[in-house]
Design an enzyme around this catalytic site. Structure first.
Site, PDB file in Angstrom:
ATOM      1  N   GLY A  59     -13.565   2.932  -5.337  1.00 17.21           N
ATOM      2  CA  GLY A  59     -13.210   2.766  -6.751  1.00 17.21           C
ATOM      3  C   GLY A  59     -13.373   1.327  -7.185  1.00 17.21           C
ATOM      4  O   GLY A  59     -14.213   0.586  -6.655  1.00 17.21           O
ATOM      5  N   ASN A  60     -12.545   0.914  -8.138  1.00 15.04           N
ATOM      6  CA  ASN A  60     -12.643  -0.443  -8.682  1.00 15.04           C
ATOM      7  C   ASN A  60     -12.607  -1.501  -7.591  1.00 15.04           C
ATOM      8  O   ASN A  60     -13.372  -2.459  -7.611  1.00 15.04           O
ATOM      9  CB  ASN A  60     -11.465  -0.707  -9.632  1.00 15.04           C
ATOM     10  CG  ASN A  60     -11.577   0.104 -10.892  1.00 15.04           C
ATOM     11  OD1 ASN A  60     -12.668   0.301 -11.418  1.00 15.04           O
ATOM     12  ND2 ASN A  60     -10.450   0.606 -11.382  1.00 15.04           N
ATOM     13  N   VAL A  61     -11.691  -1.333  -6.651  1.00 18.18           N
ATOM     14  CA  VAL A  61     -11.538  -2.348  -5.599  1.00 18.18           C
ATOM     15  C   VAL A  61     -12.485  -2.066  -4.430  1.00 18.18           C
ATOM     16  O   VAL A  61     -13.229  -2.956  -3.993  1.00 18.18           O
ATOM     17  CB  VAL A  61     -10.078  -2.397  -5.085  1.00 18.18           C
ATOM     18  CG1 VAL A  61      -9.935  -3.486  -4.028  1.00 18.18           C
ATOM     19  CG2 VAL A  61      -9.104  -2.652  -6.228  1.00 18.18           C
ATOM     20  N   GLY A  79     -12.539   5.093   0.024  1.00 18.89           N
ATOM     21  CA  GLY A  79     -12.293   4.914  -1.412  1.00 18.89           C
ATOM     22  C   GLY A  79     -13.194   3.846  -1.989  1.00 18.89           C
ATOM     23  O   GLY A  79     -13.113   2.679  -1.619  1.00 18.89           O
ATOM     24  N   LYS A 111       7.098  -0.441 -11.539  1.00 14.29           N
ATOM     25  CA  LYS A 111       5.888   0.389 -11.549  1.00 14.29           C
ATOM     26  C   LYS A 111       6.137   1.560 -12.492  1.00 14.29           C
ATOM     27  O   LYS A 111       7.290   1.967 -12.699  1.00 14.29           O
ATOM     28  CB  LYS A 111       5.655   0.915 -10.121  1.00 14.29           C
ATOM     29  CG  LYS A 111       4.252   1.325  -9.843  1.00 14.29           C
ATOM     30  CD  LYS A 111       3.374   0.178  -9.384  1.00 14.29           C
ATOM     31  CE  LYS A 111       1.943   0.626  -9.224  1.00 14.29           C
ATOM     32  NZ  LYS A 111       1.045  -0.458  -8.824  1.00 14.29           N
TER      33      LYS A 111
HETATM   34  P1  NAD Z   1      -9.624   3.632  -8.302  1.00 11.09           P
HETATM   35  O1  NAD Z   1      -8.953   4.799  -8.918  1.00 11.09           O
HETATM   36  O2  NAD Z   1     -10.633   2.873  -9.082  1.00 11.09           O
HETATM   37  O3  NAD Z   1     -10.330   4.059  -6.929  1.00 11.09           O
HETATM   38  C1  NAD Z   1      -9.784   4.926  -5.999  1.00 11.09           C
HETATM   39  C2  NAD Z   1     -10.971   5.624  -5.341  1.00 11.09           C
HETATM   40  O4  NAD Z   1     -10.494   6.375  -4.222  1.00 11.09           O
HETATM   41  C3  NAD Z   1     -11.685   6.602  -6.270  1.00 11.09           C
HETATM   42  O5  NAD Z   1     -13.084   6.403  -6.207  1.00 11.09           O
HETATM   43  C4  NAD Z   1     -11.270   7.978  -5.728  1.00 11.09           C
HETATM   44  O6  NAD Z   1     -12.257   8.972  -5.934  1.00 11.09           O
HETATM   45  C5  NAD Z   1     -11.100   7.662  -4.251  1.00 11.09           C
HETATM   46  N1  NAD Z   1     -10.235   8.584  -3.516  1.00 11.09           N
HETATM   47  C6  NAD Z   1      -9.114   9.238  -3.945  1.00 11.09           C
HETATM   48  N2  NAD Z   1      -8.608   9.986  -2.943  1.00 11.09           N
HETATM   49  C7  NAD Z   1      -9.411   9.774  -1.860  1.00 11.09           C
HETATM   50  C8  NAD Z   1      -9.411  10.241  -0.518  1.00 11.09           C
HETATM   51  N3  NAD Z   1      -8.479  11.088  -0.082  1.00 11.09           N
HETATM   52  N4  NAD Z   1     -10.385   9.816   0.322  1.00 11.09           N
HETATM   53  C9  NAD Z   1     -11.344   8.956  -0.099  1.00 11.09           C
HETATM   54  N5  NAD Z   1     -11.392   8.476  -1.366  1.00 11.09           N
HETATM   55  C10 NAD Z   1     -10.445   8.890  -2.227  1.00 11.09           C
HETATM   56  O7  NAD Z   1      -8.441   2.675  -7.786  1.00 11.09           O
HETATM   57  P2  NAD Z   1      -8.531   1.129  -7.417  1.00 11.09           P
HETATM   58  O8  NAD Z   1      -8.132   0.327  -8.587  1.00 11.09           O
HETATM   59  O9  NAD Z   1      -9.828   0.837  -6.714  1.00 11.09           O
HETATM   60  O10 NAD Z   1      -7.337   1.018  -6.365  1.00 11.09           O
HETATM   61  C11 NAD Z   1      -7.479   1.507  -5.033  1.00 11.09           C
HETATM   62  C12 NAD Z   1      -6.178   1.282  -4.287  1.00 11.09           C
HETATM   63  O11 NAD Z   1      -5.852  -0.102  -4.294  1.00 11.09           O
HETATM   64  C13 NAD Z   1      -4.962   1.994  -4.900  1.00 11.09           C
HETATM   65  O12 NAD Z   1      -4.057   2.373  -3.876  1.00 11.09           O
HETATM   66  C14 NAD Z   1      -4.324   0.914  -5.757  1.00 11.09           C
HETATM   67  O13 NAD Z   1      -2.940   1.138  -5.956  1.00 11.09           O
HETATM   68  C15 NAD Z   1      -4.568  -0.293  -4.887  1.00 11.09           C
HETATM   69  N6  NAD Z   1      -4.554  -1.544  -5.629  1.00 11.09           N
HETATM   70  C16 NAD Z   1      -5.439  -1.757  -6.649  1.00 11.09           C
HETATM   71  C17 NAD Z   1      -5.401  -2.956  -7.353  1.00 11.09           C
HETATM   72  C18 NAD Z   1      -6.381  -3.266  -8.456  1.00 11.09           C
HETATM   73  O14 NAD Z   1      -6.493  -4.444  -8.843  1.00 11.09           O
HETATM   74  N7  NAD Z   1      -7.112  -2.288  -8.970  1.00 11.09           N
HETATM   75  C19 NAD Z   1      -4.463  -3.926  -6.992  1.00 11.09           C
HETATM   76  C20 NAD Z   1      -3.587  -3.675  -5.948  1.00 11.09           C
HETATM   77  C21 NAD Z   1      -3.643  -2.477  -5.276  1.00 11.09           C
END
Ligand code: NAD
Length: 352
Positions: free
Chosen positions: A188-190, A186, A88
């Site tokens: 976000g993307n996921v 949260g 990472k």
């Molecule tokens: P992202 O940055 O697109 O979304 C994260 C979201 O969480 C954002 O909208 C942010 O504003 C919000 N956030 C941050 N702190 C917060 C809090 N305290 N309370 C509520 N919301 C909060 O990230 P993502 O790609 O959606 O990933 C989300 C999680 O999933 C991360 O932990 C990431 O490591 C994990 N993950 C993602 C992927 C992937 O394919 N993108 C794969 C495996 C794991």
């Protein structure tokens, strides 16, 4: 003693050091930005894991994060049956203020210097177009907008959704989602895509995000109810889905979680491993994060396959989860511990 040996000796005392093979610290002076790349284990292959561009409160917090995330990647890749090890990277910078093509290229040069021992994907703070910029500088990048698989997030979300159904099937012998209440932290993307799938399947959503605009959009798109991010885990839901940052299950929150199932995408949800034990004692079924959220890395690892082929691999996450749930129930162990044991057993088998 080389500088590298010196660093390793210091790191050995860190509470999250887990025999990492290599930890690289690099300062990018023209940006005033520090980068840490942690290669945890390469027994199964080169270390594959996302890079996180985040405004950490301290450098120590960034080091803790990269050490924990990289060892999580070793387990994730092992349990997903991939021929990749765990690694990472963290870029200590503000995604809104500091991110620029020049900074991304400088980070890519650091990745390139490792000559393929670490392969980067996207994580929090980086997007598929950002990965395209990295790929201009180094071949050791997966994802981006141009590859056959593209953005890994929809595959991560699919794995989370399938895993939620499996958890329901195991605990309540009923995998129906319609009518359930899910608290998503949260968007976000996921998290957003998980919300979409749950909404389509007829679930009621309670949502939180530190970004008010995302919450408003979810209220409009899904008829979701908003809750303060600090209270997301306390919602009387059927499933609590942490989809933001890690360590959300900690000394303060573990006794307050009101849902019987915890299943979300966030990495490292347990602040410490004993929180997995505490969840089990409360009869809360925890879907270990690195099993549930492996869809993204499966997509990156198999980027030469077609979408439907990758999709079918991602759906197999549910089978792995089932095995973990069954073993945990039979042996009266926390699911988090069983997942760790299964991952280590694959590594041991490979190492001979
Ligand atoms: P992202 O940055 O697109 O979304 C994260 C979201 O969480 C954002 O909208 C942010 O504003 C919000 N956030 C941050 N702190 C917060 C809090 N305290 N309370 C509520 N919301 C909060 O990230 P993502 O790609 O959606 O990933 C989300 C999680 O999933 C991360 O932990 C990431 O490591 C994990 N993950 C993602 C992927 C992937 O394919 N993108 C794969 C495996 C794991």
């Amino acid at each position: 003693m080389t500088m590298e040996d010196f660093r390793q000796e210091f790191l050995a005392d860190h509470p999250d050091f887990d025999n990492h093979e290599q930890v690289v610290f690099r300062r990018l002076p023209e940006f005033g930005v520090d980068v840490i790349i942690a290669i945890h284990n390469t027994v199964l292959g080169p270390a594959l894991g996302g890079a996180r561009l985040w405004k950490y409160p301290t450098k120590a917090a960034a080091l803790t994060d990269v050490l924990r995330l990289s060892s999580g990647m070793t387990c994730k890749n092992a349990l997903a049956g991939l021929e990749f090890g765990g690694g990472k990277a963290v870029v200590i910078a503000d995604p809104q203020r500091d991110k620029s093509p020049a900074l991304l290229r400088a980070f890519a040069r650091t990745v390139n210097d490792l000559e393929g021992r670490y392969i980067s994907g996207e994580d929090v703070g980086l997007t598929p177009p950002d990965m395209d910029i990295l790929a201009e500088v180094t071949p050791y990048v997966r994802g981006g907008t141009k590859g056959p698989a593209g953005d890994p997030s929809p595959f991560t979300a699919l794995g989370v959704f399938e895993g939620m159904k499996e958890a329901r099937r195991f605990k309540f012998d009923d995998e129906r989602i319609a009518g359930l209440t899910v608290s998503i932290q949260g968007l976000g993307n996921v998290g957003w895509r998980v919300a979409e799938m749950l909404h389509e399947a007829g679930a009621k959503l309670v949502v939180s995000d530190i970004r008010g605009d995302r919450v408003k959009e979810a209220e409009t798109a899904f008829g979701a109810t908003a809750v303060d991010p600090e209270k997301s885990h306390r919602v009387e839901a059927d499933i609590y889905a942490p989809c933001a940052l890690g360590a959300i299950i900690n000394d303060e929150t573990v006794d307050e979680i009101a849902a019987p199932i915890v299943a979300g995408s966030a990495n490292n949800q347990l602040a410490a491993s004993y929180h997995g034990q505490l969840l089990a004692e409360r009869d809360i079924l925890f879907a270990p994060d690195y099993v549930l959220n492996a869809g993204g890395v499966i997509c990156l690892a198999r980027q030469d396959e077609t979408g439907p082929e990758i999709e079918s691999r991602v759906r197999s996450i549910a089978r792995t989860l089932r095995k973990i749930f069954e073993t945990a129930a039979r042996e009266n162990l926390p699911t988090s511990m069983v997942a760790g044991q299964m991952a280590r057993s694959r590594l041991k088998h490979r190492a001979g």
